[in-house]
Design an enzyme around this catalytic site. Structure first.
Site, PDB file in Angstrom:
ATOM      1  N   ASP A  11      25.898  10.233 -57.479  1.00 43.31           N
ATOM      2  CA  ASP A  11      26.901   9.637 -56.604  1.00 43.31           C
ATOM      3  C   ASP A  11      26.289   9.512 -55.365  1.00 43.31           C
ATOM      4  O   ASP A  11      25.892  10.273 -54.395  1.00 43.31           O
ATOM      5  CB  ASP A  11      28.103  10.578 -56.383  1.00 43.31           C
ATOM      6  CG  ASP A  11      29.159   9.847 -55.858  1.00 43.31           C
ATOM      7  OD1 ASP A  11      29.163   8.488 -55.504  1.00 43.31           O
ATOM      8  OD2 ASP A  11      30.336  10.444 -55.801  1.00 43.31           O
ATOM      9  N   ASP A 105      27.803   2.626 -57.189  1.00 36.16           N
ATOM     10  CA  ASP A 105      27.052   3.617 -56.444  1.00 36.16           C
ATOM     11  C   ASP A 105      27.382   5.120 -57.194  1.00 36.16           C
ATOM     12  O   ASP A 105      26.967   6.027 -56.709  1.00 36.16           O
ATOM     13  CB  ASP A 105      27.720   4.070 -55.123  1.00 36.16           C
ATOM     14  CG  ASP A 105      29.218   4.524 -55.107  1.00 36.16           C
ATOM     15  OD1 ASP A 105      29.788   3.989 -56.125  1.00 36.16           O
ATOM     16  OD2 ASP A 105      29.495   4.796 -54.143  1.00 36.16           O
ATOM     17  N   GLU A 106      27.557   4.971 -58.468  1.00 41.06           N
ATOM     18  CA  GLU A 106      27.599   6.057 -59.106  1.00 41.06           C
ATOM     19  C   GLU A 106      27.312   5.837 -60.858  1.00 41.06           C
ATOM     20  O   GLU A 106      27.683   4.894 -61.306  1.00 41.06           O
ATOM     21  CB  GLU A 106      29.228   6.396 -59.296  1.00 41.06           C
ATOM     22  CG  GLU A 106      29.738   7.803 -59.836  1.00 41.06           C
ATOM     23  CD  GLU A 106      30.992   7.928 -59.553  1.00 41.06           C
ATOM     24  OE1 GLU A 106      31.696   8.963 -60.283  1.00 41.06           O
ATOM     25  OE2 GLU A 106      31.899   7.102 -58.976  1.00 41.06           O
TER      26      GLU A 106
END
Length: 477
Positions: A11, A105-106
């Site tokens: 993350d 983003d993960e």
């Protein structure tokens, strides 16, 4: 459940805000808030400095400004964030063929499938190497969680924030979860959490003690049974490399409620064009068209129409959305509109293209006949250059539409300077917009690898000032 912590969850830390701070030296170490800046805008991401004031994602922007009045408030640059995300995902792909992106983003990574880890030591080494590679490649930090399941790996990465790594050994899951709030478990949102609280269950250990039968009675068979397993730390979901999209949609929230029916129709058509653009970019077509309307009183209506087969034709989607709008009462005003396509497929139904062409030809014939008897000329209406401030993702140029009456409240075509966006000046070089208004635009000239730059102000129509391209965060060579 695995015997080794070979499932990794990455993350990125405050991704949008961190990317803005990395690209703007003058904002480093200062509170930064990214999101829609209109009266109905919401926070997409807040930097850790802004979070100290209580600002968080999904918060109304007006509330954020009251909590942190001196923060920098910026409009998102999604193409820039996407380019960084692609670099990160490439690094993940070097670790394993099984990478499951959840957002820009993960992502989850199956380290065992990539042959880079089979025990705790090798998993930790892979995780630390990944964090170092991300920093060297993008200049940004990410937090890593390692565990024997996806659920626990995600909990671990949350504990690792910011810029850390947490490894949770398999076999310790139940002890880890027992004292935590029930909200830590996937699928337990505010409503379910409140329902459980009223039943006397606030911690994960309360769920285990209540037993499966009681949870099934409270939540239903599927949800109750799965929640009981998760409360004991069981999660056997695999990392899936290809996650099939179920739908593609776009929506805009408007600063001022829309009342004019022609303007509402225009906005629906513009959204349909944008939706098809995303649909084609994803390589899909779809057969169910969905219209979403949120009215002045916050009531939300959805209407759908299923076609004979999947399509990615903008004319077909636009006309279907228009038909759905006809069945919606917009009296009193509209604050949000959305258009989506579901029932996705990777092919199109050829007869729908023919149908669209026939419909367009028929419409053209009708328009020509109407024009022959009309007194005035038909006006071309340009789509607005950017969506309303309430939609952080809406800053897209739409296609032009033709109408006999120009929609209300459309501004004349002119350059707009969004706070945070890139510009380039013929003399001063690369910079970014700090703000604009009353015919002026203020620009700070700096680059990701420079010292904090100077601020200068120009007329909004200065011929030497142009929109610019985002610079890479890490200088090469």
């Amino acid at each position: 459940m695995r015997a080794a912590p070979t499932i990794l969850h990455l993350d990125m830390d405050a991704f949008f805000a961190a990317a803005e701070q990395a690209s703007k030296p003058s904002l480093r170490g200062k509170p930064v808030v990214v999101g829609g800046l209109g009266p109905r805008g919401v926070v997409a991401t807040a930097s850790y400095e802004a979070r100290r004031f209580g600002v968080h994602s999904a918060m109304p922007m007006g509330q954020a400004r009251r909590l942190a009045p001196n923060a920098a408030y910026l409009v998102p640059r999604f193409s820039f964030y996407r380019s960084i995300s692609e670099q990160v995902m490439e690094l993940l792909g070097r670790l394993s063929p099984l990478v499951e992106p959840l957002s820009l983003d993960e992502a989850f990574v199956d380290l065992d499938a990539g042959g880079v880890a089979d025990d705790s030591a090798s998993a930790r080494t892979a995780g630390e190497r990944l964090r170092a590679d991300i920093l060297a490649t993008t200049g940004l930090t990410g937090s890593v969680g390692l565990a024997g399941s996806k659920m626990i790996a995600k909990i671990a990465s949350e504990e690792a924030k910011p810029d850390g790594l947490v490894l949770i050994e398999p076999g310790t899951e139940r002890e880890l979860l027992a004292p935590r709030s029930v909200r830590i478990l996937p699928g337990v949102g505010p409503a379910t959490g409140e329902h459980l609280r009223r039943a006397g269950m606030t911690t994960v250990s309360d769920l285990v003690e209540a037993g499966e039968d009681e949870l099934v009675r409270l939540l239903g068979r599927a949800h109750g049974a799965s929640l009981y397993l998760m409360a004991q730390g069981y999660d056997d979901r695999p990392v899936v490399a290809e996650r099939d999209a179920k739908s593609v949609s776009v929506e805009d929230t408007f600063d001022v409620d829309l009342h004019d029916r022609v303007r509402i129709r225009f906005e629906v058509e513009r959204l349909a064009e944008r939706c098809v653009g995303r649909l084609r970019a994803s390589g899909h077509s779809g057969r169910t068209i969905v219209l979403k309307v949120r009215r002045f009183d916050f009531s939300t209506l959805t209407r759908s129409e299923t076609l004979r087969g999947p399509t990615d034709d903008p004319g077909v989607v636009r006309e279907a959305a228009g038909r759905l709008l006809e069945a919606v009462d917009t009296t009193g005003g509209v604050r949000l509109l959305g258009v989506g396509v579901s029932g996705l497929a990777d092919y199109t139904q050829e007869d729908l293209f023919a149908q669209a062409e026939a419909d367009a030809a028929h419409a053209a014939e009708g328009a020509a006949g109407a024009a022959a008897g009309a007194v005035g000329a038909v006006a071309t209406v340009p789509a607005s250059e950017e969506g309303a401030g309430g939609d952080a993702g809406a800053a897209v140029t739409g296609a032009s539409a033709v109408a006999s009456v120009e929609p209300e409240a459309h501004e004349p075509a002119e350059r707009r300077w969004a706070p945070g966006h890139d510009v380039r000046h013929a003399v001063y070089g690369a910079g970014w917009v700090q703000g604009s208004g009353v015919g002026r635009v203020t620009v700070r000239f700096e680059e990701p690898w420079s010292e904090p730059g100077r601020v200068r102000t120009f007329a909004v129509d200065d011929p030497e000032l142009e929109p610019g391209e985002a610079l890479p965060l890490v200088r090469r060579g």
